[in-house]
Design a protein around this motif. Sequence first.
Motif, PDB file in Angstrom:
ATOM      1  N   SER A 126      18.671   6.979   2.881  1.00 23.19           N
ATOM      2  CA  SER A 126      18.807   6.847   4.318  1.00 23.19           C
ATOM      3  C   SER A 126      18.075   8.031   4.939  1.00 23.19           C
ATOM      4  CB  SER A 126      20.285   6.853   4.721  1.00 23.19           C
ATOM      5  OG  SER A 126      20.393   6.896   6.129  1.00 23.19           O
ATOM      6  N   ALA A 127      16.907   7.751   5.539  1.00 27.10           N
ATOM      7  CA  ALA A 127      16.032   8.828   6.032  1.00 27.10           C
ATOM      8  C   ALA A 127      15.768   8.665   7.527  1.00 27.10           C
ATOM      9  CB  ALA A 127      14.724   8.815   5.255  1.00 27.10           C
ATOM     10  N   PRO A 128      16.793   8.918   8.359  1.00 25.94           N
ATOM     11  CA  PRO A 128      16.576   8.775   9.798  1.00 25.94           C
ATOM     12  C   PRO A 128      15.540   9.776  10.298  1.00 25.94           C
ATOM     13  CG  PRO A 128      18.735   9.749   9.366  1.00 25.94           C
ATOM     14  CD  PRO A 128      18.134   9.375   8.044  1.00 25.94           C
ATOM     15  N   GLY A 129      14.620   9.275  11.133  1.00 24.70           N
ATOM     16  CA  GLY A 129      13.604  10.153  11.711  1.00 24.70           C
ATOM     17  C   GLY A 129      12.475  10.515  10.768  1.00 24.70           C
ATOM     18  N   SER A 130      12.284   9.780   9.687  1.00 22.51           N
ATOM     19  CA  SER A 130      11.214  10.088   8.736  1.00 22.51           C
ATOM     20  C   SER A 130       9.856  10.074   9.433  1.00 22.51           C
ATOM     21  CB  SER A 130      11.204   9.072   7.593  1.00 22.51           C
ATOM     22  OG  SER A 130      10.047   9.242   6.799  1.00 22.51           O
ATOM     23  N   ASN A 131       8.982  10.997   9.023  1.00 22.15           N
ATOM     24  CA  ASN A 131       7.624  11.037   9.575  1.00 22.15           C
ATOM     25  C   ASN A 131       6.650  10.218   8.735  1.00 22.15           C
ATOM     26  OD1 ASN A 131       7.410  12.662   7.312  1.00 22.15           O
ATOM     27  ND2 ASN A 131       6.350  14.334   8.358  1.00 22.15           N
ATOM     28  N   ALA A 132       7.154   9.431   7.804  1.00 22.58           N
ATOM     29  CA  ALA A 132       6.286   8.637   6.929  1.00 22.58           C
ATOM     30  C   ALA A 132       6.175   7.183   7.372  1.00 22.58           C
ATOM     31  CB  ALA A 132       6.791   8.708   5.488  1.00 22.58           C
ATOM     32  N   VAL A 133       6.683   6.854   8.549  1.00 19.86           N
ATOM     33  CA  VAL A 133       6.568   5.485   9.046  1.00 19.86           C
ATOM     34  C   VAL A 133       5.278   5.339   9.841  1.00 19.86           C
ATOM     35  CG1 VAL A 133       9.035   5.021   9.068  1.00 19.86           C
ATOM     36  CG2 VAL A 133       7.966   6.011  11.082  1.00 19.86           C
ATOM     37  N   SER A 134       4.750   4.127   9.855  1.00 18.40           N
ATOM     38  CA  SER A 134       3.545   3.840  10.639  1.00 18.40           C
ATOM     39  C   SER A 134       3.502   2.355  10.926  1.00 18.40           C
ATOM     40  CB  SER A 134       2.286   4.267   9.880  1.00 18.40           C
ATOM     41  OG  SER A 134       2.166   3.543   8.675  1.00 18.40           O
ATOM     42  N   ALA A 135       2.725   1.964  11.895  1.00 16.61           N
ATOM     43  CA  ALA A 135       2.513   0.549  12.223  1.00 16.61           C
ATOM     44  C   ALA A 135       3.824  -0.178  12.527  1.00 16.61           C
ATOM     45  CB  ALA A 135       1.742  -0.148  11.103  1.00 16.61           C
ATOM     46  N   GLY A 136       4.826   0.531  13.053  1.00 17.89           N
ATOM     47  CA  GLY A 136       6.071  -0.098  13.438  1.00 17.89           C
ATOM     48  C   GLY A 136       7.067  -0.343  12.327  1.00 17.89           C
ATOM     49  N   ASP A 137       6.751   0.098  11.112  1.00 12.74           N
ATOM     50  CA  ASP A 137       7.698  -0.131  10.011  1.00 12.74           C
ATOM     51  C   ASP A 137       8.846   0.868  10.089  1.00 12.74           C
ATOM     52  OD1 ASP A 137       7.016   2.206   8.007  1.00 12.74           O
ATOM     53  OD2 ASP A 137       5.098   1.355   8.640  1.00 12.74           O
ATOM     54  N   LYS A 138       9.903   0.563   9.340  1.00 17.06           N
ATOM     55  CA  LYS A 138      11.101   1.404   9.318  1.00 17.06           C
ATOM     56  C   LYS A 138      11.488   1.795   7.901  1.00 17.06           C
ATOM     57  CE  LYS A 138      13.592   1.946  12.519  1.00 17.06           C
ATOM     58  NZ  LYS A 138      13.778   3.120  13.337  1.00 17.06           N
ATOM     59  N   GLY A 139      10.468   1.954   7.026  1.00 16.56           N
ATOM     60  CA  GLY A 139      10.767   2.370   5.665  1.00 16.56           C
ATOM     61  C   GLY A 139       9.712   1.924   4.688  1.00 16.56           C
ATOM     62  N   LEU A 140      10.038   2.083   3.417  1.00 18.84           N
ATOM     63  CA  LEU A 140       9.097   1.752   2.354  1.00 18.84           C
ATOM     64  C   LEU A 140       9.857   1.135   1.182  1.00 18.84           C
ATOM     65  CD1 LEU A 140       6.080   3.611   1.185  1.00 18.84           C
ATOM     66  CD2 LEU A 140       7.839   3.228  -0.522  1.00 18.84           C
ATOM     67  N   LEU A 141       9.314   0.030   0.687  1.00 17.93           N
ATOM     68  CA  LEU A 141       9.876  -0.641  -0.485  1.00 17.93           C
ATOM     69  C   LEU A 141       8.859  -0.548  -1.604  1.00 17.93           C
ATOM     70  CD1 LEU A 141      11.923  -2.483  -1.966  1.00 17.93           C
ATOM     71  CD2 LEU A 141      10.730  -4.429  -0.945  1.00 17.93           C
ATOM     72  N   GLY A 142       9.179   0.225  -2.633  1.00 16.63           N
ATOM     73  CA  GLY A 142       8.299   0.338  -3.789  1.00 16.63           C
ATOM     74  C   GLY A 142       8.426  -0.894  -4.664  1.00 16.63           C
ATOM     75  N   VAL A 143       7.300  -1.569  -4.897  1.00 13.80           N
ATOM     76  CA  VAL A 143       7.298  -2.759  -5.739  1.00 13.80           C
ATOM     77  C   VAL A 143       6.506  -2.527  -7.009  1.00 13.80           C
ATOM     78  CG1 VAL A 143       7.708  -4.382  -3.856  1.00 13.80           C
ATOM     79  CG2 VAL A 143       5.367  -3.757  -4.440  1.00 13.80           C
ATOM     80  N   GLY A 144       6.221  -1.259  -7.302  1.00 17.76           N
ATOM     81  CA  GLY A 144       5.467  -0.911  -8.495  1.00 17.76           C
ATOM     82  C   GLY A 144       6.380  -0.542  -9.645  1.00 17.76           C
ATOM     83  N   PRO A 145       5.777  -0.225 -10.793  1.00 14.68           N
ATOM     84  CA  PRO A 145       6.587   0.180 -11.956  1.00 14.68           C
ATOM     85  C   PRO A 145       7.247   1.532 -11.718  1.00 14.68           C
ATOM     86  CG  PRO A 145       4.258   0.428 -12.417  1.00 14.68           C
ATOM     87  CD  PRO A 145       4.351  -0.220 -11.084  1.00 14.68           C
ATOM     88  N   LYS A 146       8.324   1.764 -12.447  1.00  9.11           N
ATOM     89  CA  LYS A 146       9.077   3.009 -12.311  1.00  9.11           C
ATOM     90  C   LYS A 146       8.224   4.218 -12.691  1.00  9.11           C
ATOM     91  CE  LYS A 146      13.330   5.246 -13.720  1.00  9.11           C
ATOM     92  NZ  LYS A 146      14.534   5.167 -14.487  1.00  9.11           N
ATOM     93  N   THR A 147       7.399   4.093 -13.723  1.00  9.27           N
ATOM     94  CA  THR A 147       6.543   5.194 -14.137  1.00  9.27           C
ATOM     95  C   THR A 147       5.136   4.685 -14.378  1.00  9.27           C
ATOM     96  OG1 THR A 147       7.076   4.862 -16.455  1.00  9.27           O
ATOM     97  CG2 THR A 147       8.416   6.460 -15.269  1.00  9.27           C
ATOM     98  N   SER A 148       4.192   5.603 -14.377  1.00 10.60           N
ATOM     99  CA  SER A 148       2.803   5.233 -14.651  1.00 10.60           C
ATOM    100  C   SER A 148       2.646   4.890 -16.119  1.00 10.60           C
ATOM    101  CB  SER A 148       1.870   6.385 -14.324  1.00 10.60           C
ATOM    102  OG  SER A 148       2.084   6.829 -13.026  1.00 10.60           O
ATOM    103  N   ILE A 149       1.724   3.996 -16.386  1.00 13.64           N
ATOM    104  CA  ILE A 149       1.452   3.621 -17.780  1.00 13.64           C
ATOM    105  C   ILE A 149       0.287   4.432 -18.284  1.00 13.64           C
ATOM    106  CG2 ILE A 149       0.775   1.754 -19.302  1.00 13.64           C
ATOM    107  CD1 ILE A 149       2.217  -0.144 -17.408  1.00 13.64           C
TER     108      ILE A 149
END
Length: 149
Positions: A126-149
């Motif tokens: 829960s990151a209220p006021g995050s400076n990592a939002v852009s284009a009207g989004d309200k967060g980030l959903l990682g859909v990649g692998p947990k670690t690099s291969i």
Amino acid sequence: MIHLFSLFIALAIPGLSNAITVPFRRQSPPHSTSFNFTNINVGDNEDIYVGTIYLADQPFTVQLDTGSADLWLDTSGLDLTKLPGLINTGVEGEIDYADGSGAKGPIYLGPVQFGDFLVQKQAFISAPGSNAVSAGDKGLLGVGPKTSI
């Protein structure tokens, strides 16, 4: 003899194909998903894909990130204690990005739905006021692998 046998096979196959029917139908649209994500072009070679997830039935437009496996939400203006099914783990989380932006706050568990998929106890920051939002989004959903291969 070989030519006569080949002719016999060639004539026999069309006769067999009329005896077999295979019912099928095309789905419309052929590549639809229930995820409903959108491409937002924010500049030359700067595409951002966003989709809507639901946290305890509250919609959040989030960036889809193929380079991570984390979820954080800008929960500004929400009283998380009033949303059903949320559990505060008592642990703080932080994600920092190369451009100097980031997300920081308490880690919660709660019901998160994306398309037809529902995870009852999905962890998120829960990151209220995050400076990592852009284009009207309200967060980030990682859909990649947990670690690099």
